[in-house]
Design a protein around this motif. Sequence first.
Motif, PDB file in Angstrom:
ATOM      1  N   ALA A  73      49.836  -2.899 -47.877  1.00 19.17           N
ATOM      2  CA  ALA A  73      50.722  -3.359 -46.805  1.00 19.17           C
ATOM      3  C   ALA A  73      51.812  -4.276 -47.338  1.00 19.17           C
ATOM      4  O   ALA A  73      52.930  -4.308 -46.800  1.00 19.17           O
ATOM      5  N   THR A 126      43.694   0.334 -43.600  1.00 22.82           N
ATOM      6  CA  THR A 126      42.468  -0.434 -43.398  1.00 22.82           C
ATOM      7  C   THR A 126      41.548  -0.255 -44.594  1.00 22.82           C
ATOM      8  O   THR A 126      41.726   0.649 -45.415  1.00 22.82           O
ATOM      9  N   ALA A 165      48.122  -8.399 -39.126  1.00 19.68           N
ATOM     10  CA  ALA A 165      46.882  -8.143 -39.842  1.00 19.68           C
ATOM     11  C   ALA A 165      45.694  -8.623 -39.021  1.00 19.68           C
ATOM     12  O   ALA A 165      45.786  -9.599 -38.268  1.00 19.68           O
ATOM     13  N   ALA A 208      43.911  -2.529 -48.909  1.00 17.76           N
ATOM     14  CA  ALA A 208      44.751  -2.378 -47.720  1.00 17.76           C
ATOM     15  C   ALA A 208      45.782  -3.503 -47.645  1.00 17.76           C
ATOM     16  O   ALA A 208      46.956  -3.269 -47.332  1.00 17.76           O
ATOM     17  N   VAL A 210      47.646  -3.828 -40.727  1.00 15.93           N
ATOM     18  CA  VAL A 210      46.597  -3.790 -41.751  1.00 15.93           C
ATOM     19  C   VAL A 210      45.326  -4.410 -41.184  1.00 15.93           C
ATOM     20  O   VAL A 210      45.377  -5.401 -40.450  1.00 15.93           O
TER      21      VAL A 210
END
Length: 504
Positions: free
Chosen positions: A361, A348, A389, A357, A370
Amino acid sequence: MWQRVPRPEDDRVTDIIAGLYMSPLEIIALFSAVALVVARWLPPAARPRVVIAAVAVLALSAIVLSVVGFRWQMLPVLAGAAVTLPFALPPLLRRRTGRPVWRARWWLALPGSVACLGLTVTGPVAAWAFPVPDFPEPSGRFAVGTRVLQWTDPSRPETFTADPHDRRTVVVQLWYPARKSPAGAQRAQYLGRTEQEARTVSDALARQVGLPGFLVDGVPRARTRAVFDAPVADGGERFPVVLFSPGSGGVRTQNTAWAEELASHGYAVVGLDHPYDSAAVVLDDGRTVRTRTDSTGDRAQDDKLAAGWTAVRAADLRFVLTRLTHLDRGDTAGPPAGRLDTRRTAVTGHSMGGAAALQAARQDRRFDAVIDLDGYPHGPTSPSLHRPALALTQAITPGTDPHYMPRLTQALKHSTATSYRLTVPGAAHLTFMDGPLYLPPVPSITGSLGRTGSPHVVAETTLAFLDATLRREPGDVASALSAHGSLSVHHPDPADPPDLPDHR
């Protein structure tokens, strides 16, 4: 979730009283100053007693405050009292010596009294605008422990320095589920391991946004809800891991309220300092590394620089995940070793940290989910995301960067997993960090959700997403998210198959 519950008193003189964001001693001093001003308008028989009591209590309060910690917000209170004293004391002294007492006509005294009262009231207004942050009581079943670690990556040269032998070093802070600490246990300092470190970081953050450091002098006084090095929670369960990268110039502790809330619900949260990017990073040897990521004012050049800084941050996140795996295996003693479930990990970030982030990812399949907290996706948008996400954004206005939403939508649409974008009404960019707890509640700066509403929204939405993606808990994620704003759901693109190796 996030309901405030009664808590035991601790040793902070800055406990919040009656919503005034002042300590009991400061409130006593305030009432004494007000009493001194209004004594002029009391019946003649009551004036001497009120003046004597107000002066005595005010003087004693000022002495004690100078010892335990004096805040600049008290200066207007003392100034109002000081201006009043020459008019309040002489009549009292003259009466005691038997000399004639002269008092100004009421229509002459009224403007002065109003001015002194207005000056005095400026104190609590300033305390309300720039308070000592009072961190929300975490709503989960766990107490919260915290720990700070420093790691050096021997394989990566430090790109911000010219020394060829310098290697990339990061400082991380962990918040984890812990046993309940004994009553009276010292809570963790906000912004640093010590008050000196907290002041160094607070001053650096203030300079970065162009504020005089004294305006936020209450921030390094604050204590959070966690306890340093508290024993990990009983039960033996392993905790999903959530890595966090702060905004540009931000620091590892900038989302402490959010981290503590997640930890109380059984997550291990790991916040990163990115040296030479974070405003100030205090290393184990006492050195302070300050930011070198200044913008040029040229959009194209700044985009290129931001992409490079984002890449460094993404590499930091991947390195820290590797070190967490080693920590869990017992390479480093202390909590929460042996209790980290690094096979269930989310990455994050806020602002530029959100961009980092997204990049991390894309590059590393060890990240299972994420979260981007109002971050512009700097850098390449390929390869596609292959993990769910969540992007939280502030309301889009005519002043919003016109490239932001198309860029974010592109990043979320090109994915093989379901992604969510939630636009939160009343949110501003700083809504998604601790800023609303200690900055003036100006909608353009901290949003209009309030000091308790802002952390509530961020915690509840991210917890709903993490519970679904890392814990596979049943429930309608879209429904939980849409309760807090306008939701867009991007479903997987079957034409874009996964292409990332799994480094587990």
